[in-house]
Design a protein around this motif. Structure first.
Motif, PDB file in Angstrom:
ATOM      1  N   PRO A 105       0.923  -1.547  -0.420  1.00  0.00           N
ATOM      2  CA  PRO A 105       0.365   0.278   0.163  1.00  0.00           C
ATOM      3  C   PRO A 105       0.501   0.707  -0.222  1.00  0.00           C
ATOM      4  N   LEU A 106       1.873   1.048   0.493  1.00  0.00           N
ATOM      5  CA  LEU A 106       2.503   2.538   1.071  1.00  0.00           C
ATOM      6  C   LEU A 106       3.426   2.899  -0.667  1.00  0.00           C
ATOM      7  N   ALA A 107       4.015   1.875  -0.841  1.00  0.00           N
ATOM      8  CA  ALA A 107       4.375   1.858  -2.756  1.00  0.00           C
ATOM      9  C   ALA A 107       3.443   2.137  -3.698  1.00  0.00           C
ATOM     10  N   ARG A 108       2.191   1.893  -3.137  1.00  0.00           N
ATOM     11  CA  ARG A 108       1.110   1.826  -4.118  1.00  0.00           C
ATOM     12  C   ARG A 108       1.278   4.554  -4.026  1.00  0.00           C
ATOM     13  N   ASP A 109       0.882   4.155  -2.319  1.00  0.00           N
ATOM     14  CA  ASP A 109       0.450   5.553  -2.205  1.00  0.00           C
ATOM     15  C   ASP A 109       1.912   7.128  -2.830  1.00  0.00           C
ATOM     16  N   GLU A 110       2.716   6.191  -2.553  1.00  0.00           N
ATOM     17  CA  GLU A 110       4.306   7.130  -3.196  1.00  0.00           C
ATOM     18  C   GLU A 110       4.421   7.799  -4.154  1.00  0.00           C
ATOM     19  N   MET A 111       4.119   6.234  -5.293  1.00  0.00           N
ATOM     20  CA  MET A 111       3.724   6.417  -6.884  1.00  0.00           C
ATOM     21  C   MET A 111       3.043   6.938  -7.141  1.00  0.00           C
TER      22      MET A 111
END
Length: 242
Positions: A10-16
């Motif tokens: 989830p964090l990677a999705r938001d950062e991207m």
């Protein structure tokens, strides 16, 4: 262009998503935690570009990329550098290592936008009409272009097309890389991966993984590595370089 993100973190999705918004005006259609959900979405929605993680449960990013429609472009985003060559065999636009650098992301998106434009202009099935010992005649966008071999820097296979990069332009035509490689002289060009043929005179440097041309980095495929080294280094086919 519109896009989606596929990443199980989830964090990677938001950062991207935040990075994409910061460097482009792409239209974000959705974010998905797994490949099956993304594939289901693609089947009923028009998607131009996917930012795709590799290490995911159920279906890996590499397995997913092999299933998506030809018109959908892919940029891999991963923490694992060892999959880079495999990604280009799947016609990926680019391969970005996490944490994703903003300037590299911007460059990858720009490349995807160029390819989207080229592909949209190739609906008439641009073709190679003739070839001689010195040049190709390429039909592209309702015109015939004489393309001198010495002016071609490299040729890239892109799904059902090839993109011919000259010193001044890019031409896309409906032909696979193997077919066009047979039409151009081996004294000038060398196949360096499943997706690339390069003009030998434009090679500035290379290592075990990458060939460097001015403003371009071309991946060197494992299958083609020994022949490439023999071409440039003679008997030194296994040079001691990193």
């Amino acid at each position: 262009m519109n896009c989606i993100i596929v990443d199980d973190e989830p964090l990677a999705r938001d950062e991207m998503q935040a990075l994409i918004k910061d460097v482009s005006d792409l239209d974000m259609l959705g974010k998905f935690s797994n490949a099956p959900a993304a594939l289901d979405f693609i089947s009923t929605n028009e998607v131009d570009l996917i930012f795709l993680d590799i290490q995911m449960p159920m279906v890996t990013g590499l397995e997913f990329a092999a299933q998506i429609p030809n018109q959908v472009l892919t940029i891999f985003t991963t923490a694992y550098p060892q999959y880079a060559l495999k990604s280009y065999e799947l016609d990926a636009i680019d391969y970005l290592l996490k944490p994703v650098d903003k300037s590299r992301l911007e460059k990858a998106i720009h490349k995807a936008e160029i390819y989207k434009t080229l592909l949209s202009h190739a609906t008439e099935k641009n073709t190679i009409e003739a070839n001689t010992e010195q040049y190709l005649i390429v039909k592209s966008d309702r015109r015939f272009y004489r393309v001198n071999f010495e002016d071609i820097r490299f040729i890239e296979g892109l799904k059902d097309y090839v993109v011919i990069y000259t010193k001044s332009q890019k031409l896309i035509t409906a032909m696979n890389l193997k077919a066009i490689h047979q039409k151009i002289p081996s004294a000038i060009f060398v196949r360096v991966s499943k997706s690339y043929v390069v003009n030998k005179k434009y090679v500035e440097s290379f290592d075990h993984h990458t060939i460097y041309l001015t403003d371009n980095e071309i991946p060197l495929g494992e299958v083609y590595k020994n022949d490439f080294f023999k071409e440039y280094l003679g008997n030194l086919s296994n040079p001691d370089i990193p």
